[in-house]
Enzyme design. Sequence first.
Site, PDB file in Angstrom:
ATOM      1  N   ASP A  59       3.969  43.884   2.676  1.00 47.71           N
ATOM      2  CA  ASP A  59       3.317  45.763   2.405  1.00 47.71           C
ATOM      3  C   ASP A  59       4.665  46.057   1.811  1.00 47.71           C
ATOM      4  O   ASP A  59       4.435  47.890   1.446  1.00 47.71           O
ATOM      5  CB  ASP A  59       3.881  46.454   4.153  1.00 47.71           C
ATOM      6  CG  ASP A  59       4.492  46.500   4.950  1.00 47.71           C
ATOM      7  OD1 ASP A  59       5.727  45.090   3.981  1.00 47.71           O
ATOM      8  OD2 ASP A  59       4.378  47.174   6.040  1.00 47.71           O
ATOM      9  N   SER A  60       5.925  45.590   1.236  1.00 48.10           N
ATOM     10  CA  SER A  60       6.720  46.818   0.401  1.00 48.10           C
ATOM     11  C   SER A  60       6.314  47.093  -1.035  1.00 48.10           C
ATOM     12  O   SER A  60       6.666  47.017  -1.516  1.00 48.10           O
ATOM     13  CB  SER A  60       7.529  45.274   0.388  1.00 48.10           C
ATOM     14  OG  SER A  60       7.457  43.790  -0.361  1.00 48.10           O
TER      15      SER A  60
ATOM     16  N   GLU B 229      14.317  39.381  10.504  1.00 47.29           N
ATOM     17  CA  GLU B 229      14.921  40.306   8.808  1.00 47.29           C
ATOM     18  C   GLU B 229      16.417  40.739   9.339  1.00 47.29           C
ATOM     19  O   GLU B 229      15.488  41.117  10.853  1.00 47.29           O
ATOM     20  CB  GLU B 229      13.676  40.776   8.638  1.00 47.29           C
ATOM     21  CG  GLU B 229      14.504  42.461   7.323  1.00 47.29           C
ATOM     22  CD  GLU B 229      14.039  43.005   6.413  1.00 47.29           C
ATOM     23  OE1 GLU B 229      11.967  42.578   7.308  1.00 47.29           O
ATOM     24  OE2 GLU B 229      13.863  43.538   5.556  1.00 47.29           O
TER      25      GLU B 229
HETATM   26  O1  KIV Z   1       6.585  43.240   3.145  1.00 48.30           O
HETATM   27  C1  KIV Z   1       7.589  42.034   3.450  1.00 48.30           C
HETATM   28  O2  KIV Z   1       8.083  42.327   1.454  1.00 48.30           O
HETATM   29  C2  KIV Z   1       8.114  41.872   3.819  1.00 48.30           C
HETATM   30  C3  KIV Z   1       9.046  40.571   3.843  1.00 48.30           C
HETATM   31  C4  KIV Z   1      10.646  42.454   3.589  1.00 48.30           C
HETATM   32  C5  KIV Z   1       9.447  39.550   4.198  1.00 48.30           C
HETATM   33  O3  KIV Z   1       7.360  42.104   5.324  1.00 48.30           O
END
Ligand code: KIV
Length: 288
Positions: free
Chosen positions: A68-69, A206
């Site tokens: 969701d990044s 994380e």
């Molecule tokens: O949404 C994302 O890219 C993630 C990573 C930070 C692992 O959850």
Amino acid sequence: MRKIVINFLKNSSVGKEKMTRENIQNKITLADIKNHRKTDAPLVCLTSYTAPMTKILDPHCDILLVGDSLGMVVYGMENTVGVTMDMMINHGKAVVNSARHALVMVDMPYGTYEDDPAIALESAKRLMGETGCEALKLEVNKALAPTIELLVKNDIPVQAHIGLCPQSVIKEGGYKIKGKTNQEISDLIDDARACEKAGAFSILIEGTKEAASREISSAVKVPTVGIGASPACDGQILVTQDMLGMITDHTPKFVKKYSTLAEIIGEAVASYAKDVRARKFPDDKYVY
Ligand code: KIV
């Protein structure tokens, strides 16, 4: 770890190029990840959100995460809190359609799973069903273990994301590193153990201190994957655009830049703009 897997069901996937024995024999399966041993080479994981990028990353990765990044990386949002189910489904489909090797996992977006296990199950079925992905990732702690259990009982493979959980950024007033005290480490170990017991096939850690990641990784049998969580994890993940140097505004301490793509793209575009303005492009070679 790479087993020969011939999954004939995949042959009939709509929109996929026909899978032959050669191009599916290297497919990473959930069983491969579950059977990963702590002494094996670390799992290689990256985020992907689009078809062309997936084709480049796929041969090198064990897991591709449609994170969701994408809210920040693709849509220019401030955080992941505004990411919707439709966004995750559309990008999830694009990645699933293009991946031939890596296991594809999709993030459950904020607001679709936290409050009620029954709603979480409905959301998870929709996300898996519409994308065709092989696993989901949820930001959790031990309080959400019953939700993981319900999903896993319904054949939905879950990776539990613990430690710094970006979807809690507003509640926590920022991105806070975890595992700084013995109490925090012990809470994180409890979270990881509860998620493993509930059936999570892997734990993503994380933003934790190295001692915390090390203790969590040895407290659970399932593989841990770290981001900003030291080499003590059983695998590593980064946001692809961060490690390629495409994001220019803020780079977290844990990101190693393996390229300077923002500069490379900027130079290419400047050359194009110069050629167009000088009427040098298109020349005869590019004209019908
Ligand atoms: O949404 C994302 O890219 C993630 C990573 C930070 C692992 O959850």
